[in-house]
Scaffold this motif. Structure first.
Motif, PDB file in Angstrom:
ATOM      1  N   PHE A 138      12.241   6.219   2.027  1.00 54.85           N
ATOM      2  CA  PHE A 138      11.583   7.510   1.905  1.00 54.85           C
ATOM      3  C   PHE A 138      10.182   7.157   2.816  1.00 54.85           C
ATOM      4  O   PHE A 138       9.364   8.217   2.910  1.00 54.85           O
ATOM      5  CB  PHE A 138      11.470   8.345   0.923  1.00 54.85           C
ATOM      6  CG  PHE A 138      12.847   9.159   0.837  1.00 54.85           C
ATOM      7  CD1 PHE A 138      12.708  10.225   1.494  1.00 54.85           C
ATOM      8  CD2 PHE A 138      13.654   8.580  -0.100  1.00 54.85           C
ATOM      9  CE1 PHE A 138      14.115  11.006   1.181  1.00 54.85           C
ATOM     10  CE2 PHE A 138      14.840   9.345  -0.285  1.00 54.85           C
ATOM     11  CZ  PHE A 138      15.150  10.522   0.472  1.00 54.85           C
TER      12      PHE A 138
ATOM     13  N   ALA B 122       8.980  10.644  -5.090  1.00 53.89           N
ATOM     14  CA  ALA B 122       7.887   9.599  -5.491  1.00 53.89           C
ATOM     15  C   ALA B 122       8.168   8.669  -6.659  1.00 53.89           C
ATOM     16  O   ALA B 122       7.968   7.685  -6.657  1.00 53.89           O
ATOM     17  CB  ALA B 122       6.730  10.486  -5.878  1.00 53.89           C
TER      18      ALA B 122
ATOM     19  N   HIS C 191       9.033  -0.753   5.305  1.00 51.27           N
ATOM     20  CA  HIS C 191       8.936   0.383   4.636  1.00 51.27           C
ATOM     21  C   HIS C 191      10.094   0.717   3.421  1.00 51.27           C
ATOM     22  O   HIS C 191      11.190   0.101   3.851  1.00 51.27           O
ATOM     23  CB  HIS C 191       9.007   1.702   5.440  1.00 51.27           C
ATOM     24  CG  HIS C 191       7.982   1.482   6.472  1.00 51.27           C
ATOM     25  ND1 HIS C 191       6.784   2.358   6.449  1.00 51.27           N
ATOM     26  CD2 HIS C 191       7.892   0.921   7.927  1.00 51.27           C
ATOM     27  CE1 HIS C 191       5.942   2.071   7.383  1.00 51.27           C
ATOM     28  NE2 HIS C 191       6.736   1.118   8.294  1.00 51.27           N
TER      29      HIS C 191
ATOM     30  N   SER D 271       0.907  -1.145   0.021  1.00 53.43           N
ATOM     31  CA  SER D 271       0.162  -0.008  -0.058  1.00 53.43           C
ATOM     32  C   SER D 271       0.864   1.171   0.019  1.00 53.43           C
ATOM     33  O   SER D 271       2.081   1.139   0.527  1.00 53.43           O
ATOM     34  CB  SER D 271      -0.921  -0.154   1.076  1.00 53.43           C
ATOM     35  OG  SER D 271      -0.129  -0.178   2.615  1.00 53.43           O
ATOM     36  N   ALA D 272       0.309   2.503  -0.455  1.00 51.60           N
ATOM     37  CA  ALA D 272       0.939   3.597  -0.645  1.00 51.60           C
ATOM     38  C   ALA D 272       0.818   4.428   0.732  1.00 51.60           C
ATOM     39  O   ALA D 272      -0.386   4.511   1.083  1.00 51.60           O
ATOM     40  CB  ALA D 272       0.809   4.176  -1.888  1.00 51.60           C
TER      41      ALA D 272
ATOM     42  N   PHE E 285      10.289  16.301  -4.683  1.00 47.08           N
ATOM     43  CA  PHE E 285       9.162  15.573  -4.177  1.00 47.08           C
ATOM     44  C   PHE E 285       9.097  14.523  -5.551  1.00 47.08           C
ATOM     45  O   PHE E 285       8.607  13.399  -5.152  1.00 47.08           O
ATOM     46  CB  PHE E 285       8.053  16.448  -4.342  1.00 47.08           C
ATOM     47  CG  PHE E 285       8.148  17.317  -2.775  1.00 47.08           C
ATOM     48  CD1 PHE E 285       7.978  16.922  -1.770  1.00 47.08           C
ATOM     49  CD2 PHE E 285       8.180  18.832  -3.055  1.00 47.08           C
ATOM     50  CE1 PHE E 285       7.769  17.551  -0.581  1.00 47.08           C
ATOM     51  CE2 PHE E 285       8.533  19.437  -1.835  1.00 47.08           C
ATOM     52  CZ  PHE E 285       8.377  18.844  -0.773  1.00 47.08           C
TER      53      PHE E 285
ATOM     54  N   ALA F 287       0.530  13.161  -1.862  1.00 42.89           N
ATOM     55  CA  ALA F 287       1.034  14.458  -1.371  1.00 42.89           C
ATOM     56  C   ALA F 287       2.116  14.843  -2.247  1.00 42.89           C
ATOM     57  O   ALA F 287       2.135  15.872  -2.893  1.00 42.89           O
ATOM     58  CB  ALA F 287       1.463  14.376  -0.125  1.00 42.89           C
ATOM     59  N   TYR F 288       3.416  13.938  -2.423  1.00 47.52           N
ATOM     60  CA  TYR F 288       4.497  14.433  -3.232  1.00 47.52           C
ATOM     61  C   TYR F 288       4.279  14.357  -4.689  1.00 47.52           C
ATOM     62  O   TYR F 288       4.759  15.598  -5.306  1.00 47.52           O
ATOM     63  CB  TYR F 288       5.417  13.278  -2.770  1.00 47.52           C
ATOM     64  CG  TYR F 288       6.085  13.672  -1.602  1.00 47.52           C
ATOM     65  CD1 TYR F 288       5.735  14.400  -0.637  1.00 47.52           C
ATOM     66  CD2 TYR F 288       7.471  13.070  -1.286  1.00 47.52           C
ATOM     67  CE1 TYR F 288       6.296  14.516   0.686  1.00 47.52           C
ATOM     68  CE2 TYR F 288       8.089  13.312  -0.068  1.00 47.52           C
ATOM     69  CZ  TYR F 288       7.459  13.873   0.774  1.00 47.52           C
ATOM     70  OH  TYR F 288       8.150  14.138   2.084  1.00 47.52           O
ATOM     71  N   ALA F 289       3.357  13.827  -5.130  1.00 49.12           N
ATOM     72  CA  ALA F 289       2.986  13.810  -6.707  1.00 49.12           C
ATOM     73  C   ALA F 289       2.232  15.067  -6.738  1.00 49.12           C
ATOM     74  O   ALA F 289       2.656  15.935  -7.711  1.00 49.12           O
ATOM     75  CB  ALA F 289       2.058  12.569  -6.940  1.00 49.12           C
ATOM     76  N   GLY F 290       1.285  15.220  -5.882  1.00 52.33           N
ATOM     77  CA  GLY F 290       0.509  16.512  -6.164  1.00 52.33           C
ATOM     78  C   GLY F 290       1.305  17.753  -6.019  1.00 52.33           C
ATOM     79  O   GLY F 290       1.400  18.661  -6.632  1.00 52.33           O
ATOM     80  N   LEU F 291       2.293  18.026  -5.067  1.00 57.53           N
ATOM     81  CA  LEU F 291       3.182  19.019  -4.827  1.00 57.53           C
ATOM     82  C   LEU F 291       4.004  19.248  -5.917  1.00 57.53           C
ATOM     83  O   LEU F 291       4.200  20.330  -6.495  1.00 57.53           O
ATOM     84  CB  LEU F 291       3.882  18.994  -3.503  1.00 57.53           C
ATOM     85  CG  LEU F 291       3.217  18.945  -2.260  1.00 57.53           C
ATOM     86  CD1 LEU F 291       4.018  18.549  -0.876  1.00 57.53           C
ATOM     87  CD2 LEU F 291       2.931  20.548  -2.005  1.00 57.53           C
TER      88      LEU F 291
ATOM     89  N   PRO G 130       0.174   8.089   2.448  1.00 54.28           N
ATOM     90  CA  PRO G 130      -0.484   9.191   1.911  1.00 54.28           C
ATOM     91  C   PRO G 130       0.645  10.263   1.464  1.00 54.28           C
ATOM     92  O   PRO G 130       0.142  11.154   0.754  1.00 54.28           O
ATOM     93  CB  PRO G 130      -1.150   9.873   3.268  1.00 54.28           C
ATOM     94  CG  PRO G 130      -1.136   8.848   4.274  1.00 54.28           C
ATOM     95  CD  PRO G 130      -0.194   7.984   3.942  1.00 54.28           C
ATOM     96  N   LYS G 131       1.935   9.973   1.661  1.00 56.81           N
ATOM     97  CA  LYS G 131       3.057  10.770   1.333  1.00 56.81           C
ATOM     98  C   LYS G 131       3.002  10.700  -0.239  1.00 56.81           C
ATOM     99  O   LYS G 131       3.444  11.632  -1.073  1.00 56.81           O
ATOM    100  CB  LYS G 131       4.454  10.239   1.836  1.00 56.81           C
ATOM    101  CG  LYS G 131       5.368  11.193   2.151  1.00 56.81           C
ATOM    102  CD  LYS G 131       6.589  10.438   2.515  1.00 56.81           C
ATOM    103  CE  LYS G 131       7.478  10.904   3.526  1.00 56.81           C
ATOM    104  NZ  LYS G 131       8.766  10.350   3.980  1.00 56.81           N
ATOM    105  N   LEU G 132       2.651   9.487  -0.976  1.00 55.24           N
ATOM    106  CA  LEU G 132       2.757   9.337  -2.411  1.00 55.24           C
ATOM    107  C   LEU G 132       1.929  10.508  -3.083  1.00 55.24           C
ATOM    108  O   LEU G 132       2.346  11.045  -3.983  1.00 55.24           O
ATOM    109  CB  LEU G 132       2.539   8.132  -2.740  1.00 55.24           C
ATOM    110  CG  LEU G 132       2.649   7.672  -4.440  1.00 55.24           C
ATOM    111  CD1 LEU G 132       3.983   7.763  -4.578  1.00 55.24           C
ATOM    112  CD2 LEU G 132       1.944   6.544  -4.817  1.00 55.24           C
TER     113      LEU G 132
ATOM    114  N   PHE H 133       6.128   3.769   0.303  1.00 56.24           N
ATOM    115  CA  PHE H 133       5.377   2.570   0.047  1.00 56.24           C
ATOM    116  C   PHE H 133       5.624   1.533   1.263  1.00 56.24           C
ATOM    117  O   PHE H 133       6.892   1.668   1.719  1.00 56.24           O
ATOM    118  CB  PHE H 133       5.770   1.626  -1.151  1.00 56.24           C
ATOM    119  CG  PHE H 133       5.175   2.195  -2.460  1.00 56.24           C
ATOM    120  CD1 PHE H 133       4.022   2.004  -2.798  1.00 56.24           C
ATOM    121  CD2 PHE H 133       6.171   3.036  -3.165  1.00 56.24           C
ATOM    122  CE1 PHE H 133       3.614   2.445  -4.128  1.00 56.24           C
ATOM    123  CE2 PHE H 133       5.597   3.572  -4.424  1.00 56.24           C
ATOM    124  CZ  PHE H 133       4.418   3.404  -4.722  1.00 56.24           C
TER     125      PHE H 133
END
Lengths: 138, 424
Positions: free
Chosen positions: B142, B42, B139, B4-5, B38, B11-15, B7-9, B145
């Motif tokens: 970073f 990701a 993990h 599972s990914a 970022f 967030a970082y993709a969006g940023l 929430p960082k994934l 995942f």
């Protein structure tokens, strides 16, 4: 400009206090938006502090996500040391590579072709990352 | 492993996306620098994502231990792949607590490098447990995942209740036919002097009482009481319990049962066990160390199971309750079905002793007038139940936190001695 940045910081603080991972990026967006507005109003040459700020911004984001991981136990020392070292190496790399790139980019301007390729590349990369992130293998 | 990914994934993709688009729209190369790390984190995490292969073994230092003891447990990791950060959680039942080591723990596992995580578990409560279910969460560097899995390496662990100090045991009113440590009423070969009688043909010379013979001018011999064993049945009332802060009336009851069983078996008595409640468990009376293990193992399976079904002695096999057996009932006197069954036992002629495991310590102090009245009524009702036993000739002793089991047994022993004297 200042109010946007402050709103971003406030959102970040709120997300950290409440441990809301979904709210945290919006705080960073606010801070980034404040900085973008500052740059666009400022005009003129590129901001020489940008690599340092970018590295700080990235390290702050990493530390924020780390703090809301919800881990109530201590990691072993080696794990902790490696993680901190990795984080600050990434920050340092961002600052150095960013500085070099900024130096190169400030001397030339790209045409519309370069810009279109950049947009397409960014969108494709993000689409790939999102797809990989959503798939689950058991 | 389940991937599972975090929430960082997202967030970082969006940023990264926002940063890059803003850099293009506003023609600000500085924003590319903000977005790049970022996007890089990701992207690299997404490209390198794979589930690490980790083999786990769990070793318990002992399969059997005593309540309150420390048990060493080692979790051995044999990774086929490196894992930057692995959260390890050993699933523990409520009766076991980690005293030494960290659970959960976060480790770094290198490829092919065997690691051992040592834990010291305090066995807080008796019971039959299965320990060894390990939750793993790996993990990437970073933390973009995570891979989760549960490895089941459960092994049986039996935690026996600690024993109470018992100085003297209750003497059964009747003895059985086999040799033991109780002085029987019957006259036979033995050590305890019983009486003298005239010599008859076949008497052994060593039994001649020379003083009596000299005084009376004819041969008189000594008679002795035989040393016999007895049948003891430990009757555990498991209809209801009083419970507070992880403690229950069942805990002292089981400790007492184990202690009494061990002591009676040591003096060659036959000991049986009946747990009478929502579920019924029984063991036929027998002697020896093996019987002690059987009884304690049967006790470990004992639990309070709520049941509204009426139960009486008919459901217990007849051989479990041999005639003339001493029945030691351990009960909190909270359920009428147990009280009725015990009175029924007495009516059938069993030598019954009730050891009341006091639930008073488990009851909250009454607040307000209504609660105080209810509390007084409840206590009066308990007194009435004790009165029913006393009228039936059953001694009742109360064992609470303030007194020891030895003192409670001594109290019953004294009352039984007095009762026997008055009968004569």
């Amino acid at each position: 400009m200042t109010s946007i940045g402050c709103a971003g910081l406030l959102l970040t603080a709120l997300a950290l206090a409440g441990r809301w991972a979904t709210l945290l990026p919006w705080g960073f967006v606010g801070v980034g938006a404040g900085y973008a507005l500052f740059l666009s109003l400022r005009g003129g040459t590129v901001d020489a502090r940008a690599p340092i700020l970018a590295a700080t911004f990235f390290v702050a984001a990493e530390l924020s996500f780390w703090s809301i991981e919800g881990r109530s136990w201590r990691s072993e020392r080696a794990v902790l040391v490696r993680r901190v070292a990795l984080l600050f190496s990434a920050g340092l790399a961002t600052a150095i590579v960013g500085g070099v790139l900024l130096l190169v980019a400030s001397g030339r301007r790209g045409g519309i072709g370069y810009e279109a390729a950049g947009v397409a590349g960014a969108v494709l990369t993000l689409a790939l990352i999102t797809w990989l992130g959503r798939t689950e293998d058991r | 492993m389940t991937r599972s990914a975090s929430p960082k994934l997202g967030a970082y993709a969006g940023l990264a996306a926002l940063g890059l688009l803003a850099a293009l729209a506003l023609r600000l190369p500085e924003l590319v620098l903000f977005a790049a790390p970022f996007a890089l984190v990701a992207g690299v995490a997404a490209l390198q994502v794979r589930a690490p292969r980790i083999d786990v073994e769990v070793d318990l230092a002992h399969e059997r231990t005593l309540e309150g003891d420390l048990l060493d447990i080692s979790i051995r990791f044999d990774p086929s792949d490196a894992a930057e950060r692995v959260d390890v959680l050993l699933e523990l039942p409520p009766g076991l607590e980690v005293e030494e080591g960290t659970n959960p723990a976060t480790l770094r596992l290198s490829k092919g490098d065997e690691r051992v995580l040592q834990l010291g578990l305090r066995c807080v409560r008796w019971g039959a447990y299965r320990v060894g279910r390990v939750h793993l969460r790996a993990h990437d560097p970073f933390g973009v995942f995570k891979h989760e899995t549960v490895i089941d390496r459960r092994q049986a662990l039996k935690v026996y209740p600690t024993q109470e100090a018992v100085r003297s045991l209750l003497r059964p009113a009747e003895t059985q036919v086999f040799s033991g440590n109780h002085v029987a009423r019957q006259k036979a070969e033995g050590i305890e002097f019983a009486d003298i009688r005239q010599f008859v043909a076949g008497d052994r010379i060593k039994h001649v009482n020379w003083r009596a013979t000299a005084r009376r001018g004819e041969l008189w011999v000594n008679e002795h009481h035989a040393e016999r064993n007895a049948d003891v049945v430990i009757f555990l009332d498991v209809f209801a319990e009083a419970r507070r802060a992880g403690r229950s009336t069942l805990d002292p009851a089981l400790r007492a049962a184990a202690s009494l069983a061990a002591r009676y078996l040591r003096q060659r008595d036959r000991v049986g066990f009946v747990s009478f409640g929502g579920t019924i468990n029984w063991l036929l009376p027998a002697t020896g160390a093996r019987q002690l293990y059987r009884i304690v193992d049967a006790m470990l399976d004992t639990q309070i199971i709520l049941s509204h079904a009426w139960r009486d002695l008919v459901v217990i096999p007849r051989r479990t309750l041999p005639p003339q057996a001493l029945v030691l009932a351990l009960t909190p006197l909270l359920d009428d079905r147990a009280v009725t069954a015990l009175l029924d036992l007495r009516a059938r002629g069993f030598d019954l002793v009730v050891i009341e495991i006091s639930p008073i310590a488990f009851v909250s102090r009454p607040r307000g007038e209504v609660q105080e009245v209810a509390d007084r009524l409840w206590r009066l009702r308990r007194d009435a139940v004790r009165g029913r036993f006393e009228r039936a000739g059953v001694p009742v002793t109360v064992w609470s936190d303030e007194s020891s089991l030895a003192a409670a047994l001594e109290e019953v022993g004294a009352s039984r001695r007095r009762a026997r004297t008055s009968r004569v």
